[in-house]
Design an enzyme around this catalytic site. Structure first.
Site, PDB file in Angstrom:
ATOM      1  CD  GLU A 272      81.059 -16.962  77.921  1.00 16.70           C
ATOM      2  OE1 GLU A 272      80.977 -18.075  77.427  1.00 16.70           O
ATOM      3  OE2 GLU A 272      80.081 -16.341  78.361  1.00 16.70           O
TER       4      GLU A 272
ATOM      5  NE  ARG B 193      80.703 -19.071  69.004  1.00 21.44           N
ATOM      6  CZ  ARG B 193      80.740 -18.007  69.789  1.00 21.44           C
ATOM      7  NH1 ARG B 193      80.076 -18.008  70.939  1.00 21.44           N
ATOM      8  NH2 ARG B 193      81.435 -16.934  69.456  1.00 21.44           N
TER       9      ARG B 193
ATOM     10  CD  GLU C 242      86.107 -20.824  72.407  1.00 23.82           C
ATOM     11  OE1 GLU C 242      87.088 -20.065  72.418  1.00 23.82           O
ATOM     12  OE2 GLU C 242      85.348 -20.946  71.429  1.00 23.82           O
TER      13      GLU C 242
ATOM     14  CG  HIS D  65      73.256 -25.007  72.477  1.00 23.25           C
ATOM     15  ND1 HIS D  65      73.288 -24.591  73.775  1.00 23.25           N
ATOM     16  CD2 HIS D  65      74.542 -25.238  72.111  1.00 23.25           C
ATOM     17  CE1 HIS D  65      74.548 -24.562  74.185  1.00 23.25           C
ATOM     18  NE2 HIS D  65      75.321 -24.961  73.196  1.00 23.25           N
TER      19      HIS D  65
ATOM     20  CE1 TYR E 242      76.643 -19.111  73.027  1.00 27.27           C
ATOM     21  CE2 TYR E 242      76.492 -21.410  72.344  1.00 27.27           C
ATOM     22  CZ  TYR E 242      77.250 -20.314  72.710  1.00 27.27           C
ATOM     23  OH  TYR E 242      78.614 -20.417  72.757  1.00 27.27           O
TER      24      TYR E 242
ATOM     25  CG  ASP F 164      78.629 -18.525  75.539  1.00 25.06           C
ATOM     26  OD1 ASP F 164      77.805 -17.888  76.217  1.00 25.06           O
ATOM     27  OD2 ASP F 164      79.273 -18.027  74.594  1.00 25.06           O
TER      28      ASP F 164
ATOM     29  CG  ASP G 265      80.296 -23.111  73.110  1.00 28.42           C
ATOM     30  OD1 ASP G 265      80.752 -22.801  74.229  1.00 28.42           O
ATOM     31  OD2 ASP G 265      80.423 -22.386  72.106  1.00 28.42           O
TER      32      ASP G 265
END
Length: 930
Positions: free
Chosen positions: A15, A336, A105, A381, A334, A101, A103
């Site tokens: 990203e 989140r 999103e 995670h 990470y 990532d 997650d």
């Protein structure tokens, strides 16, 4: 057809540029790493849709509501160049690795890249819980495909938020104010803050009294000589065997609700204290219990935001910005995550470091295992921890991090290491002691006191870290935590005491207390409540809190979150007409439904159809909106503050109004008074409202007629102070008829246009003037500003005028402050030229007075001040500058808010190029989309 020649190149897409630079260091030869700069596609505004789609089932939301709620995605204009670059690089690659990532999103971003790039080479999906060499090697061994269920959940969330916002927000625009917004999580978060303020407004204080005794063991028989003379405090617990009421025994209406408690007033407390003077105090019981305290679990996203707010005074947004940078640069895992679990490597690293730093006795025999407590925990995670199979101590990274980055890393490191350390151990002693009053009106009454103390004999994890806590009501009622311990007799070590031992009463102090309203939410406690209720995702809480503050629903006062009156109107409308959509359980259930979609147990399109169109058991959002009927906007924007005094939320802010009595002559204006912007809703009591109404000047006073224009001149009280203005009359029919006629190309006359509205002249009153006292002559002078003094030798015009921060001279772009407002009409050209002849300071700017000073910044150690700049007031510590938000008045700005804004600016790091936009939205595309 010739096959493509192999190049040996492998394209890896992440990203962010920071993440790509860090990963590139660990990948071998042949890998090229590039960043997508967040999402490359998003839902367009419906107004930006192609003309052929605007009248279809796609036109209302850029989502095809009649065909499976298929989103119509387009490549964002500022990402077209990036997409072209990625396509060009993909042509030279043999393989594509999507390393966004892990997650939902991040999964959606990977899916978007697949849809837009349309690769013809093998595609691999991989994620890094941390950006270290070991983690990347493990990720390369665990390649997979894009998880369609995670993508479906994220796209369902994106469409859901579009449906919710686009259907409900327009109702707020029509009935409350333009520019407002409703959101699935932001509206519920706003409701929480408003409900807490309602509780504070309804709260009624109760007064109660007790005694605090300062005592010491008496030397002699039954006494431990080691304790003789060591004083301690105890608090009155009961009188004649009946408990003495404390704050928790009252309800929020100030009523005593504990049936077994007695209420002492001041007279009774003082009489008891006097009666106990000279009484024989003795220990009645001693109870000692072992004390054990376990360490807190490693950080999740939510607990990191809470603890950073408590210990470091960071906002949730600052915390996440700093954590993002620490992750992308390989310092932490990470950020989140809902999981409190640690990998085997992390557990080993934490235990090894605790042993090395504190000793082998500080680690338990077996590793600690933590289970997530969050209602919607995802275990994808690890917890947030220092990166790597061995941790770097804060001292080892201090020179590589900025001040705020270091403080957050140190917090994460301490919490992680402490989580694998031994319990803190000790003992807690609880002592009951008492005496019988010997004199006065209380003679013969038996008073029993209680004291307790905890002694830590083995610090365990406390050697590394102790978790913070939010303020409780008891802290306020007892004057703070330290005072609370003293008043309650709950503190540190007590002297060695035995049953029956005599005590000396050194002091007997009657203490009056008042019950406290429930404390306002802070960012930390709001995040905690949202997570406990299962509302939204912790990874979105920072954005949610920022949104409700930016929209003007909530402002900060110190660390407390205070709702605005417009938030009261919004929440009332939503509660009355969209109850389910701001219901806490309903919102949490939606989050659980999205979890089921992520697990592949339900299809997103089916769920969206149920949400929007409804069924037999659920009316659905569209039917609720279409069946709203008439909403009384005046009623929604009104709150009764006292009998006969109503608060109205108007276009220019809140104001108080006394409704007209029946039979009042037509055209009579009701009495009104402005509500100060810095007055919190719970501070607008009935008494305060009456005071504001009594002291309010006339809302408008006619001063006369301008002899040159014939316009009426009036003085008014406005939201930002008193001012004078002229009343521009509406054009007469004759004037409208005299307008020049315009014609269409076919020769037909166009309908007559209404003349452009003339902007009236205005002028703020000087501080020495009031609406009651200002004269017509003064008003005409104020409206004539700026006043032209003349020109300098080069022909530059010099004017004098009044500004937001005082009177000043202006010559081109060069402004200079002058002494007082009265000088505006007396200063001469010669005096102005003399001021301009003085040397400029600070890079050519005039040395204007500071607008505010807030002491030393905790990060830079330099003084924080507010100055007037070219683009408005700004906060600076001499190193970092940040413009004061438009929603914040200088008078409302606090030290805490100034520190927070500077911290947010530092956390953003160097300014990015305008084309670089962060993650936003994301999801599927309708066939044929760009």
């Amino acid at each position: 057809m010739a096959t493509k020649a192999r190049t040996g190149k492998k394209l890896v897409i992440v990203e962010s540029p920071a993440k790509s630079k860090t990963i590139a260091q660990y990948l071998g030869e042949g890998f090229e790493v590039d960043a997508s700069m967040g999402h490359i596609r998003d839902l367009p505004q419906p107004s930006d849709l192609p003309a052929e789609l605007k009248k279809t089932s796609v036109g209302k939301f850029a989502v095809d509501i009649e065909h499976g709620f298929e989103p119509y995605y387009v490549v964002s204009p500022d990402k077209k160049k990036k997409v072209a670059e990625l396509k060009a690089k993909l042509k030279d690659a043999d393989e594509l690795y999507l390393a966004t990532d892990g997650d939902r999103e991040g999964e959606a971003i990977a899916w978007h890249l697949l849809e837009v790039l349309k690769p013809k080479v093998p595609v691999h999906r991989l994620t890094f819980p941390e950006i270290t060499k070991e983690a990347i090697q493990r990720a390369m061994a665990e390649l997979r495909d894009v998880d369609e269920s995670l993508v479906d959940a994220q796209e369902t969330r994106r469409v859901l938020d579009r449906l919710y916002g686009y259907e409900i927000s327009p109702v707020l625009w029509r009935k409350v104010a333009g520019g407002l917004s409703a959101g699935r999580v932001q509206s519920v978060a706003t409701r929480l803050v408003v409900e807490r303020e309602r509780e504070r407004m309804a709260f009624r204080t109760a007064e109660y009294w007790d005694l605090t005794a300062t005592l010491a063991p008496a030397a002699g028989k039954g006494a431990d000589d080691g304790g003789a003379g060591q004083s301690f405090t105890a608090r009155l617990a009961s009188v004649d065997g009946k408990k003495v009421a404390s704050g928790r025994d009252f309800d929020d209406r100030g009523q005593l609700i504990a049936k077994n408690a007695q209420l002492l007033d001041e007279a009774a407390a003082r009489a008891l204290a006097e009666g106990l003077e000279g009484a024989d105090f003795a220990v009645r019981s001693v109870e000692e219990k072992p004390y054990t305290r376990r360490p807190a679990a490693p950080f999740t996203t939510s607990t990191l935001q809470q603890e950073a707010a408590r210990k470091l005074r960071f906002s949730a947004r600052v915390t996440m910005q700093l954590a993002q940078r620490l992750y992308e640069n390989g310092y932490i895992t990470y950020m989140r995550t809902d999981s409190t679990a640690l990998s085997d490597q992390a557990v080993t690293a934490a235990r090894r470091q605790a042993s090395e730093l504190y000793g082998g006795e500080y680690i338990p025999r077996s590793p600690r295992v933590y289970a997530s407590k969050s209602k919607n925990a995802q275990e994808a995670h690890e917890a947030i921890r220092p990166a790597g199979d061995s941790f770097r101590t804060p001292a080892q990274v201090a020179k590589q991090l900025s001040g705020d980055e270091f403080r957050l890393y140190e917090l994460i490191w301490k919490r992680t290491v402490a989580s694998q350390m031994e319990d803190a151990k000790g003992s807690t002693a609880t002592v009951r002691l008492g005496a019988v009053a010997v004199s006065g009106g209380a003679a013969g009454r038996d008073a029993e006191f209680a004291a307790s103390g905890t002694v830590i004999t083995f610090r365990g994890f406390l050697a590394a870290y102790e978790e913070g806590r939010d303020e409780a009501r008891e802290d306020t009622e007892n004057g703070g935590s330290a005072a609370g311990q003293a008043a309650s007799g709950d503190g540190g070590r007590l002297p060695a005491l035995t049953q029956g031992q005599a005590l000396h009463a050194l002091e007997l102090a009657p203490n009056g207390h008042q019950t406290s309203p429930p404390p306002r939410y802070t960012e930390a406690s709001l995040v905690k409540t949202l997570e406990e209720r299962g509302i939204g995702r912790p990874s979105t809480y920072a954005a949610t809190i920022s949104t409700i503050m930016d929209r003007g629903y909530v402002r900060s006062r110190g660390t407390a979150l205070v709702p605005s009156w417009i938030a009261f109107s919004v929440v009332r409308l939503l509660e009355e007409h969209f109850h389910d959509y701001v219901d806490y359980d309903f919102t949490a259930e939606m989050e659980e439904d999205l979890d089921r979609i992520a697990a592949g147990e339900q299809a997103g399109s089916e769920w969206l159809s149920h949400f929007y169109f409804g069924d037999d058991d659920n009316p659905g959002l569209t039917r609720i909106v279409n069946g709203l009927g008439e909403i009384d906007a005046r009623e929604v924007n009104s709150v009764e503050i006292a009998p006969g005094i109503i608060l109205r939320v108007g276009k220019y802010g809140p104001y108080l109004e006394k409704p007209l009595p029946e039979g009042a002559p037509e055209g009579t204006a009701p009495e009104r008074a402005n509500v100060p912007d810095d007055l919190a809703p719970d501070e607008l009591t009935a008494e305060k409202a009456r005071e504001l109404m009594e002291t309010a000047g006339p809302e408008e006073r006619v001063l006369g007629t301008d002899p040159h224009t014939g316009h009426t001149v009036v003085a008014k009280s406005g939201r930002y102070g008193a001012y004078v203005t002229e009343v521009i009359p509406e054009p007469t029919p004759e004037q409208l008829a005299a307008q020049p006629v315009e014609y269409y190309k076919n020769g037909k006359p166009k309908p007559p246009k209404k003349p452009a509205k003339v902007k009236p002249r205005t002028g703020s009153l000087f501080k020495s003037m009031t609406v009651d006292s200002v004269t017509l002559e003064e008003a005409l002078a104020l409206m004539s500003l700026p006043r032209r003094l003349g020109e300098d030798a080069e022909g530059n015009a010099i004017t004098v005028q009044n500004g937001r921060f005082g009177p000043y001279l202006k010559k081109g772009t060069d402004s200079r402050s002058i002494g007082s407002e009265e000088e505006i009409f007396t200063i001469t050209l010669e005096q102005a030229l003399e001021i301009y002849s003085q040397p400029k300071t600070r890079g050519g700017r005039t040395a204007t007075p500071l607008l505010a000073e807030f002491g030393e910044d905790p990060t830079s150690g330099k003084p924080i001040v507010v100055k007037e700049g070219r683009f408005g007031p700004y906060i600076t510590d001499g190193v970092t500058n940040i413009t004061v938000p438009r929603s914040t008045a200088i008078e409302e700005l606090t030290r805490e808010r100034a520190i927070e804004l500077l911290a947010e600016k530092r956390a953003k790091g160097p300014a990015k190029r305008p084309a670089s936009r962060g993650r936003s939205g994301g999801g599927r595309t309708k066939a044929g989309a760009k």
